[in-house]
Structures are given as C-alpha cells and as structure tokens.
Design an enzyme around this catalytic site. Sequence first.
Site, mmCIF file in Angstrom:
data_model
loop_
_atom_site.group_PDB
_atom_site.id
_atom_site.type_symbol
_atom_site.label_atom_id
_atom_site.label_comp_id
_atom_site.label_asym_id
_atom_site.label_seq_id
_atom_site.Cartn_x
_atom_site.Cartn_y
_atom_site.Cartn_z
ATOM 1 N N GLU A 35 11.907 16.704 4.542
ATOM 2 C CA GLU A 35 13.119 16.224 3.868
ATOM 3 C C GLU A 35 12.770 15.060 2.953
ATOM 4 O O GLU A 35 11.835 14.304 3.199
ATOM 5 C CB GLU A 35 14.186 15.815 4.897
ATOM 6 N N ASN A 54 5.960 9.306 0.286
ATOM 7 C CA ASN A 54 6.464 8.038 0.794
ATOM 8 C C ASN A 54 5.468 6.902 0.595
ATOM 9 O O ASN A 54 5.844 5.767 0.289
ATOM 10 C CB ASN A 54 6.834 8.170 2.273
ATOM 11 N N CYS A 112 11.597 5.466 7.241
ATOM 12 C CA CYS A 112 10.509 6.308 6.721
ATOM 13 C C CYS A 112 9.252 5.532 6.315
ATOM 14 O O CYS A 112 8.180 5.756 6.868
ATOM 15 C CB CYS A 112 11.012 7.123 5.532
ATOM 16 N N LYS A 138 18.723 -1.439 3.418
ATOM 17 C CA LYS A 138 19.238 -1.111 2.093
ATOM 18 C C LYS A 138 20.747 -0.957 2.218
ATOM 19 O O LYS A 138 21.275 -0.836 3.334
ATOM 20 C CB LYS A 138 18.602 0.172 1.546
ATOM 21 N N LEU A 147 10.952 0.090 -8.799
ATOM 22 C CA LEU A 147 10.302 -1.055 -9.438
ATOM 23 C C LEU A 147 11.248 -2.254 -9.455
ATOM 24 O O LEU A 147 11.327 -2.978 -10.450
ATOM 25 C CB LEU A 147 9.855 -0.701 -10.864
ATOM 26 N N LYS A 150 6.887 3.651 9.124
ATOM 27 C CA LYS A 150 6.190 4.521 10.082
ATOM 28 C C LYS A 150 5.315 5.563 9.378
ATOM 29 O O LYS A 150 4.239 5.923 9.879
ATOM 30 C CB LYS A 150 7.185 5.198 11.023
ATOM 31 N N GLY A 165 11.841 -7.457 -4.532
ATOM 32 C CA GLY A 165 12.699 -7.864 -3.429
ATOM 33 C C GLY A 165 11.892 -8.327 -2.240
ATOM 34 O O GLY A 165 10.718 -8.708 -2.372
#
Length: 436
Positions: free
Chosen positions: A151, A211, A263, A326, A253, A266, A256
């Site tokens: 996914e 990821n 995700c 987030k 980009l 890990k 922060g």
Amino acid sequence: MKIAMVGSGYVGLVSGACFADFGHDVVCIDKDQSKIDRLRDGVIPIYEPGLDALVEANVKARRLSFTTSLAEGIRGAGAIFIAVGTPSRRGDGHADLSFVYAVAKEVGQTLENDAVVVTKSTVPVGTGDEVERIIAASGCKHKVSVVSNPEFLREGAAIGDFKRPDRIVIGAEDEFGRETMREVYRPLFLNESPILFVSRRSSELIKYAANAFLATKITFINEMADLCEKVGANVQDVSRGIGMDNRIGSKFLHAGPGYGGSCFPKDTLALLKTAEDYDSPVRIVEAVVKVNESRKRAMGRKVIDALGGMDAARGKQVALLGLTFKPNTDDMRDSPAIAVAQTLADAGVTVKAYDPEGMELAAPLMPDVQMTTSSYEAIEGADAVVIVTEWDAFRALDLKRVKELAKAPLLVDLRNIYRSEDVRAAGFTYVSVGRD
C-alpha cells in the site's frame, strides 16, 4: 468478488472499505472482539477523514461486514489480503512478522477453495516465499498463489490515494495471481490507474525503497534548513528552487522537526536490517535514520535556545500546538512532538499541549505534558508558543489574542506555516526553521 481483509487496522480498514465501495463483497477480520464490536456499531477506531461515512455506506449496502472468525471470513473469498501489523521487532529493528506468519498458517489450515493470498502489510524481501511455504506446510489442498501488493496510502488522504493511486504494484509469480489481481482492481481501470506487474520480491522491495527515498528527501531538506540558518538563506526559497526541477519534484521538501508515523521509522530500520542480512549496506539510509532521530531532540533544544538557554528556560511554560506526526490523523507513532516535549521536560520546562485529534493517544506517551481543550487554553500563561504539527486549526491563530494570553510574545514555528513579517508586525519574536 468476495475479498477477505485480515486485519482491521489502518491499512486493512481503509482498503476494505474502498474495495467494498468499488462493489466487491468485503469481510474485514480481526481477532480483537472489542474492535469488531465497535465497527459493527459504526465506531471507527482510527481518525481518517471520510472513513466513517465510507464504512457506514458500505455496511448499509451489505458490501462490508466484520468478523473475528478467520475461517468464516475467508470462506468463498477469491482474494485474501493480509493487512496485519509488522512493527519493528523489539531489540533489533527487524520487522516483526509473527502476525503475518500466524495468519498464513491459519489460512492454510482452514481454506476451502482456490484463492490468492495477498500480503498488503509492509514486509521484507522474501516474506512472500515464507508465506507460501507456511501455507503449503499447513496441509492446504487448494490452489494458492501468494502475491505482494504493497500500500502507498498517506494518512489523512488515504481514501483519495486508494481510489486515485499514482500506481498499483503487484508482485505475482503466476498467471492465476495476476489475473485475480486484475479482477480485484478492475474498477480502477476506468481511471487508467497504472498497474505495475513485477516479481514478488521486487514488489516487496519497492515499498521499502519508496519510503526510504521519501524519508531521505525530508532529511535532506532539514539539513539544508540548518545550513540556511548558518549562511543567511531561506530554506523555502531553496526548496522551491530545487523542487521546480522535475527530476527532483517539490513534494517532501518542507523543512520541519523530522519524520515520524507508522511507516518511515520502522520501514527504514527494516530496510537497513535486510541490507545487513544480505551484506549489502545502504549507507545513505543509515545516515537518514541517524540524522532524523537526532533532529527531533534538536528541535526541543531550538525551543530552549529561543527561551534564552538552559538556565533561563528552567521553570518556564511552553504551549505545544500539534502532537500527531502529521495533520488529519490521530497517529502518534514516532511523532517528533514526543521528543520535543521530553527535551523540554528534561530541561525543567512546563509543557501544556493541544491537538485536534491526538491527545487521547498522546497522553500515555507524554506523562509530563498537561493536555488542554483548545489552542488558547494551552497558550494561556506560556513563555513560548510552539507549532509542532501543521493542523489547519493553527494556520490562522488570532495573534492579538495569543499575545494577550501568553506571558511572552514568542512564537516558535517548527513547520514554517506563518510569514515572518506578519508575526513580527504583530509584536512577536518569531523563530522558524531555515529562515531569518
């Protein structure tokens, strides 16, 4: 087609509800009786915009149901998705595949028809091979094709991502698996969603590689932000300037406090362990993991510096706005806010916090933080207001009211959601990331 979704967490529930909305008959399976009871009562265990209405509509249409019985749930299913958790294994960082393998064994023992077993969970390379072996060893007498279908859902935008995907990756080793997956995703053919058929091992690696690459982009721009502060440049200008190059792209980009969530942390660790097992180190990813972990506490130190340093910060009060990793989710996993709050607490700073959705899950993770009922309650009496998560609710704070409530007019914006000239014109000392 009847689809069985084993695991009713974030990936399983979103995927199951979306497949049902396409017209498939979907059964979501979970061992947690209380979760299944809540789902049957219309109570969604996670926060994801639009998911409650999607589940309700498809339950009402009798395309979506819930059970704790795997044997019942997979009976007659043409595709059985494994969407259980694969957390980092305590102590070594490897992905914990015990839940995946337990499902594979039970499927092999109870399957009553030919079917495709699909690993939707994020799993290391070679997991599909082991799932195939486990099913065969469990005495299964039916035709089974084990397929990888990772996914690529963003929390907070998962339904749109599922229904309008950038791509659908399917790793299959035979035509039975490929043809079944074509039928599963047939509704998306109308949207011309690109489907990439690859080998099972390639599919498993694609998820981790994607990821890790996105985590690298985040970490890269964060380091550029630090350099911008040293040389007097503006990281947002730098980000726009390089993002306009279509070879690079503008997404991920935004400087922060570092990445978090279910995700990236890990999956980067699991990729490192896979590379280590195969004696093929991925040095860039190693650096990304190290830099990101150190950055979270560095953002706490940034707040302390804004307060005047360690000695001056002790005994002061800070308002943290945003706790989830987030916006538009209640997910607290590896959220930068946890490290920021801990760094402040270790320095003797009193921390009050507010988050629109995450406080229930945040409270046990942040025992030293006082949870409040609104942004302005958190701000009252604060020596500094710190924006950690860029929820829309924080983008247009009443700065006049903030100044009246706070003890000191200091705003530390770790997401760069305000224009410095506006905040300073309102009488604040303004500290952001990678900008003057």
